[in-house]
Design an enzyme around this catalytic site. Structure first.
Site, PDB file in Angstrom:
ATOM      1  CD  GLU A 173      -5.012  -4.149  -8.477  1.00  0.00           C
ATOM      2  OE1 GLU A 173      -5.994  -4.480  -7.805  1.00  0.00           O
ATOM      3  OE2 GLU A 173      -4.279  -3.198  -8.177  1.00  0.00           O
ATOM      4  CD  GLU A 345      -1.009   2.517  -4.002  1.00  0.00           C
ATOM      5  OE1 GLU A 345      -1.283   1.304  -3.879  1.00  0.00           O
ATOM      6  OE2 GLU A 345      -1.628   3.267  -4.775  1.00  0.00           O
ATOM      7  CG  HIS A 348      -4.306  -0.967  -1.379  1.00  0.00           C
ATOM      8  ND1 HIS A 348      -5.589  -1.459  -1.410  1.00  0.00           N
ATOM      9  CD2 HIS A 348      -4.257   0.015  -2.335  1.00  0.00           C
ATOM     10  CE1 HIS A 348      -6.285  -0.819  -2.331  1.00  0.00           C
ATOM     11  NE2 HIS A 348      -5.502   0.082  -2.905  1.00  0.00           N
TER      12      HIS A 348
END
Length: 905
Positions: A173, A345, A348
Site C-alpha cells: 500500500e 489493523e 481493516h
C-alpha cells in the site's frame, strides 16, 4: 495501515489537481457550489485519475516466486486469468522495477511487443491481432529486485545468536504490488490470488492464506503453495519468509497466530491475547464473521518513516515496536499503543479489506473509520485507558493541520500514485476519525452501528465511495446524514462556534477558525452542537451554521455557572467563549468531566496561540491544574507546556517559562511518585512517563539528579532498572546527556542483540538536547551500525529539537539519506524535518528544495510544513512576548525565584 507516529507530538504536523495552496484557498465549494455535492466531486476525480484501461480486467493470479535474499533479487512466474471486455490489441498493466523475460497468451503463438512506461509505472503488451471479448490467460516470466526499505519485496537483516539473518517481507500500500508482480494495481481491480514460493527449507513462509501444500526441492529448498485468497485488492497481498516462530490460538473457528523472529516468542503473548479479545468483538459489531480461516500478526525488525503496520488480509504486518511487548522493558504506554495498533489493523479486515474504497480519493473510508474503531474497540476491553481522551487529542492534531494553508478535504481528488502517497496524513486519518465520532454521537450508537452493518453486508468483497456509507446510515437512522457529512468531507477547514450571552439565552454563531489567511472566510458547515448549562440538567442539541445561528438554553440563570458548547467534545469545531462564560469555566475547571476539561484546554491553547483570545487564558488553565484532574488532562497539559518551551529555544526568557512549567508539573509528579506504587490506576504510568520526560526537558534539578543516580546504578547492575523505570530514566538521561553519558548509552545500544531494545536505545540517542551530541547522532544515523530502515527515523527524531541541523545534514547527504527512505515517504521526508522549525528562513530553504527535488504533484507536505513553520514563527514573535508579560504579572513568587537562580547559574 497504521501511520508511523511522529517522534514527539507537536502542534500541527500532491499538490492537488490545481495546486495545493490554490485548492486549499478555493476549496471544493468554490468549484461550482461544491460541484453539486459528492457526485460532482466524484466526476472531477474520475476525469483526472491516472487509471488503467478497463477493456481487460483480471479475475485470478497464479503466482510463483523464487527469492534470492543473498543477492537481493527474485524471479517470478505469474499466470493471470483475464476477462476481455471489448476488442483490443493492447493489454496495459502495472509493473515497476521488473524485467520481463517471456510473455505469452494462451492459444496465441505470437509474442506481444512489450513497452514499459516508468513515469506511469505501466507495461503495455501489444499483439498483432485484436483480442476478442471473453476469457484469456496471460503468462509472464519476469525478474525483480529485493529492496532494503519497505517497498515491494524487501529485506530486513539482523544479527542473531545463529548469525546474520535476512528475512523478507512485502509492503504494497498504496501502489507497490507492481514491484512484486505485473498486475492491475488499483483498489477496484479485485481478483483472487494463489501464491507459491520457492524458499529455503529451514525457513517459514507466510502469506494471506494457510499453507495448502509444501514440497521438498533439491539444494535445501522447498516449494510452499498457499490456498487461494478471496477476491481482494492487489495492495492486500502479502508474503514473508525467514527464521520465524509462531504461537497460535483458535478463536471462533479462526486460527490466530503471532509470527516473530526466532527467540522472540515471549514478546508476542500480549499481542495474541489482544487479538483474541478483539476478533469476537469485531464479529459481533459488524454482524459479519471474519471470513478467512486464519489471521496472522507478523512482527519485523526495523522501521519505516511512512507506517508502523499494514492490514494485509489474513496476514497483518507490524514493525516490532508496534506489536511486541518485552515484559522486562515495556511501559504501559507501550502496551496501550500495541493494543491500539492491533485494533486498528483488525478493524481493516472488514473496513478496507472486505469492503474497499473505489479509489484513493476515498482513502479515508479505510483509515478514518479504522482510526475511530481502534479507540472504540480498545475502550471495550481497557476502559481505564480512557481512549476517548486520546481521540480528543487526535482530533485536536487534525484541527491544527486543518486550520492552516495546505489542508485539504477529507475526500480529495487523487490523480496518481504520488498524490495517493501524500493522502496518508492527519486529515485522512484523524479528521476522518473525528467525523465518524461526530456522526455516531449525533445518530446514536445503535442506529450508527446498524447502518455500518448494512453497509458491510451490501458491499462485501466489493468497492465503495463515501456516499454508499452515508446512504446506509440515512436508511438506518432516518436522519439526513449526507448533508452534514458532505460539509465536513468535501471542504477543508475547521468551524468555530462562538458562545455569548444574549438576553435570557446563549447565542451560538459560526465562522471559520484559521491560524493563517488561507481558506474562504464565508465557509459554512451544518455543525451538530450539544450545549449544556453547567450545574444544571438543561441541554440543547441541534445544528448551527453560518446561515442559521441559534439562541438556546433560554431562561437559564447563567450567573457564575457558564455553559459548555461541545458537551462530550464529540463535535468537530473550536469553541470560543465570551469572557464571562470562560471565567465561569475556569473557576469550575476541576469539576468538569475529563473529556470536557481536555477539550477546554485544547481550544484555549489553539485560540490563544492563534490570537483569538489572550494566551494568558491558557496559562490560567495551567495554574488551575492539580493532581485531582484526570491523568490524561494532566498529560496533555505537560505536552502543551513543552510545545511552548521549545519555541523559546535560544531565547533568554526561556528560564522564566521553564520555572513556570516546573511550578505546574513538579507537584503532579510528586503526587504519583517517581516509581510505580501498589494498586495504582492503569492511567497513572503513562502520566508518570509524560511528567518525568517533561520535567527533564524543563531542567528540573530533582528529576535530573534522580535520573542520573539511577542510571549510574544501572550501569553497575543492569537489573537495577526494568520496565517503566528503565524507559523513564533512560529518556531523561538521553535528552539531557553529556558526552560521557551519551557514549555510555551508545555502547549499550551496540551491545544488545535484542532488536526491540536496540532500536529503542538508538532512538534515545537521537533525542539529545545538546547540539554537538545531536550532530553525533546524525552521523551515527548513516553509519553501518544502524539498520537502514532506522536511519531516517533517527534523523527525524533529531529534527524535533534541532530542525535546522537535521535539514542541513539530510540535504548535505541527500543521496545516502534518500536511499534509505522508502519511495512513499520521499516527497514528505524533508518537509517533515523542517516542520519542527520556527525560522522563516527554513521555510524558504524548504521551498527551494521542493522546487528542485519534489514533483509538482507531490508538494502538499511542503505546503503544510511551510504553514507550520510560519505559524510557529508567528507564535514565537507575537505570543511569547504576551507570555512574558503574563508571567511577570501572574507567575508565583517561587517560580520567579527559580528562574532568577537559573539565570544566575
Amino acid at each position: 495501515m497504521a501511520r508511523q507516529p511522529q517522534p514527539q507530538r507537536m502542534n500541527g504536523s500532491f499538490l492537488l489537481l490545481i495546486g495545493a495552496a490554490a485548492f486549499a484557498a478555493a476549496s471544493l465549494p468554490a468549484l461550482g457550489e461544491r460541484l453539486q455535492g459528492a457526485a460532482g466531486a466524484a466526476e472531477l476525480a474520475a476525469r483526472s485519475q491516472a487509471v488503467l484501461p478497463d477493456d481487460v480486467i483480471p479475475t485470478h493470479y497464479d503466482l510463483e516466486i523464487t527469492p534470492d535474499a543473498g543477492h537481493l533479487r527474485f524471479s517470478g512466474h505469474v499466470s493471470i486469468d483475464l476477462q476481455v471486455q471489448r476488442p483490443t490489441r493492447t493489454i496495459v498493466l502495472n509493473a515497476l522495477d521488473l524485467t520481463f523475460e517471456r510473455v505469452s497468451l494462451a492459444g496465441r503463438d505470437a509474442v506481444p511487443v512489450v513497452q514499459f512506461d516508468p513515469a506511469h509505472q505501466t507495461a503495455s503488451l501489444t499483439f498483432r491481432a485484436p483480442l476478442e471479448p471473453g476469457a484469456a490467460r496471460l503468462s509472464i516470466i519476469y525478474r525483480g529486485i529485493i529492496n532494503t526499505n519497505a517497498a515491494g519485496l524487501f529485506a530486513l537483516p539482523y544479527n542473531s545468536a545463529a548469525g546474520r539473518q535476512v528475512p523478507l517481507f512485502t509492503q504494497f500500500e498504496n501502489s507497490d504490488a507492481r514491484r512484486f508482480l505485473p498486475c492491475w494495481d488499483e483498489p477496484a481491480r479485485k481478483a483472487t490470488f494463489t501464491l507459491s514460493a520457492n524458499v529455503p527449507a529451514r525457513e517459514m513462509a507466510v502469506s494471506n492464506m494457510p499453507v495448502a501444500a509444501s514440497q521438498g526441492l533439491p539444494h535445501g529448498r522447498k516449494l510452499v503453495r498457499f490456498a487461494a485468497t478471496p477476491r481482494m485488492s492487489s495492495y492486500l497481498l502479502f508474503f514473508a519468509s525467514g527464521d520465524f516462530e509462531r504461537i497460535t490460538r483458535r478463536v471462533d473457528g479462526v486460527e490466530l497466530g503471532v509470527i516473530v523472529k526466532r527467540g522472540s516468542l515471549a514478546q508476542a503473548r500480549f499481542a495474541l491475547d489482544a487479538a483474541a479479545h478483539l476478533l469476537p468483538y469485531y464479529d459481533q459489531y459488524f454482524a459479519y464473521p471474519y471470513p478467512l480461516p486464519k489471521l496472522d500478526l507478523i512482527a519485523a525488525p526495523g522501521g519505516s518513516q511512512f507506517f508502523s503496520a499494514m492490514e494485509n488480509w489474513g496476514a497483518m504486518f507490524f514493525f516490532e515496536p508496534a506489536l511486541l511487548v518485552d515484559p522486562q522493558l515495556a511501559t504501559q504506554s507501550d502496551e496501550r499503543e500495541v493494543y491500539v495498533d492491533i485494533a486498528h489493523e483488525m478493524a481493516h479486515q472488514w473496513f478496507g479489506d472486505l469492503v474497499t474504497m473505489q479509489w484513493w480519493n476515498d482513502l479515508w473510508l479505510n483509515e478514518g473509520f479504522a482510526s475511530w474503531m481502534e479507540n472504540k474497540a480498545t475502550d471495550r476491553f481497557h476502559p481505564r485507558w480512557h481512549l476517548a481522551l486520546e481521540a480528543q487529542n487526535q482530533k485536536d492534531s487534525a484541527m491544527d493541520l486543518d486550520a492552516r494553508r495546505g489542508t485539504h478535504p477529507v475526500i480529495q481528488p487523487i490523480t496518481d500514485v504520488l498524490q495517493a502517497n501524500e493522502a496518508f496524513d492527519a486529515i485522512t486519518y484523524l479528521k476522518g476519525e473525528a467525523v465518524v465520532q461526530m456522526l455516531e454521537s449525533y445518530l446514536g450508537e445503535e442506529r450508527f452501528r446498524d447502518g455500518v452493518r448494512a453497509y458491510i453486508r451490501a458491499h462485501a468483497y466489493g468497492n465503495t465511495v463515501s456516499d454508499d456509507l452515508w446512504v446506509a446510515l440515512e436508511r438506518s437512522s432516518g436522519v439526513p446524514v449526507t448533508q452534514i457529512a458532505h460539509d465536513f468531507t468535501l471542504q477543508p477547514g475547521v468551524p468555530l462556534i462562538r458562545g455569548e450571552l444574549a438576553g435570557s439565552g446563549l447565542r451560538l454563531t459560526q465562522e471559520r477558525f484559521s491560524e493563517d489567511d488561507s481558506g474562504p472566510v464565508a465557509a459554512s458547515w451544518r455543525v451538530p452542537v450539544f450545549a449544556r448549562a453547567l450545574a444544571t440538567d438543561t441541554a440543547w442539541r441541534g445544528i448551527v451554521s453560518r446561515q442559521s445561528p441559534q439562541t438556546v438554553l433560554g431562561g437559564v440563570a447563567f450567573g457564575s455557572r457558564g455553559a459548555l458548547l461541545n458537551l462530550g467534545q464529540s463535535g468537530y469545531f473550536r469553541s470560543l467563549y465570551a469572557p464571562s462564560l470562560l471565567a465561569a469555566l475556569l473557576s469550575g475547571y476541576g469539576a468538569l468531566a475529563p473529556i470536557d476539561a481536555l477539550g477546554l484546554a485544547d481550544d484555549s491553547y489553539a485560540l490563544g496561540t492563534a490570537g483569538y483570545e489572550p494566551i494568558g487564558d491558557f496559562l490560567q488553565l495551567a495554574e488551575h491544574t492539580d493532581a485531582g484532574l484526570d491523568p490524561a488532562v494532566l498529560q496533555d497539559m505537560a505536552e502543551r507546556l513543552l510545545s511552548i518551551d521549545r519555541l523559546y529555544a535560544e531565547l533568554p526568557q526561556r528560564a522564566r517559562f521553564q520555572a513556570f512549567g516546573r511550578h505546574v508539573l513538579a507537584p503532579l509528579l510528586a503526587a504519583i511518585g517517581y516509581t510505580a506504587r501498589p494498586r495504582e490506576s492503569e492511567d497513572t504510568p503513562p502520566l508518570r512517563e509524560s511528567l518525568y520526560g517533561s520535567l527533564g526537558e524543563l531542567a528540573d534539578p530533582e528529576v535530573l539528579g534522580y535520573a542520573r543516580e539511577r542510571f549510574a546504578a544501572y550501569r553497575h547492575n543492569p537489573r537495577a532498572l526494568v520496565g517503566e523505570e528503565w524507559r523513564n530514566v533512560l529518556t531523561v538521561v538521553a535528552e539531557q546527556a553529556d558526552p560521557t553519558s551519551w557514549e555510555e548509552l551508545h555502547q549499550l545500544a551496540r551491545g544488545t542483540r535484542d532488536t526491540l531494545a536496540r532500536e529503542t536505545l538508538y532512538r534515545l540517542l537521537a533525542s539529545a538536547a545538546n547540539a554537538s551530541l545531536a550532530r553525533q547522532a546524525l552521523a551515527l544515523a548513516l553509519s553501518d551500525e544502524v539498520a537502514e530502515t532506522l536511519r531516517p527515523t533517527l534523523i527525524s527524531i533529531v529534527a524535533v529539537r534541532h530542525p535546522q541541523a537535521a535539514f542541513d545534514f539530510a540535504l548535505a547527504h541527500l543521496d545516502a539519506v534518500m536511499a534509505s527512505v522508502e519511495p512513499d515517504s520521499r516527497s514528505s521526508f524533508m518537509p517533515e524535518l523542517a516542520s519542527h522549525g520556527s525560522d522563516p528562513a527554513l521555510a524558504r530553504e524548504l521551498e527551494a528544495y521542493a522546487a528542485a527535488h519534489i514533483p509538482a504533484s507531490a508538494r502538499e507536505s511542503t505546503v503544510q510544513a511551510q504553514a507550520q513553520i510560519t505559524f510557529q514563527a508567528q507564535v514565537r514573535t507575537q505570543r511569547l512576548p504576551e507570555i512574558a508579560e503574563w508571567l511577570q504579572a501572574h507567575a508565583p513568587a517561587a517560580a520567579r525565584a527559580q528562574a532568577t537562580a537559573q539565570i544566575a547559574r
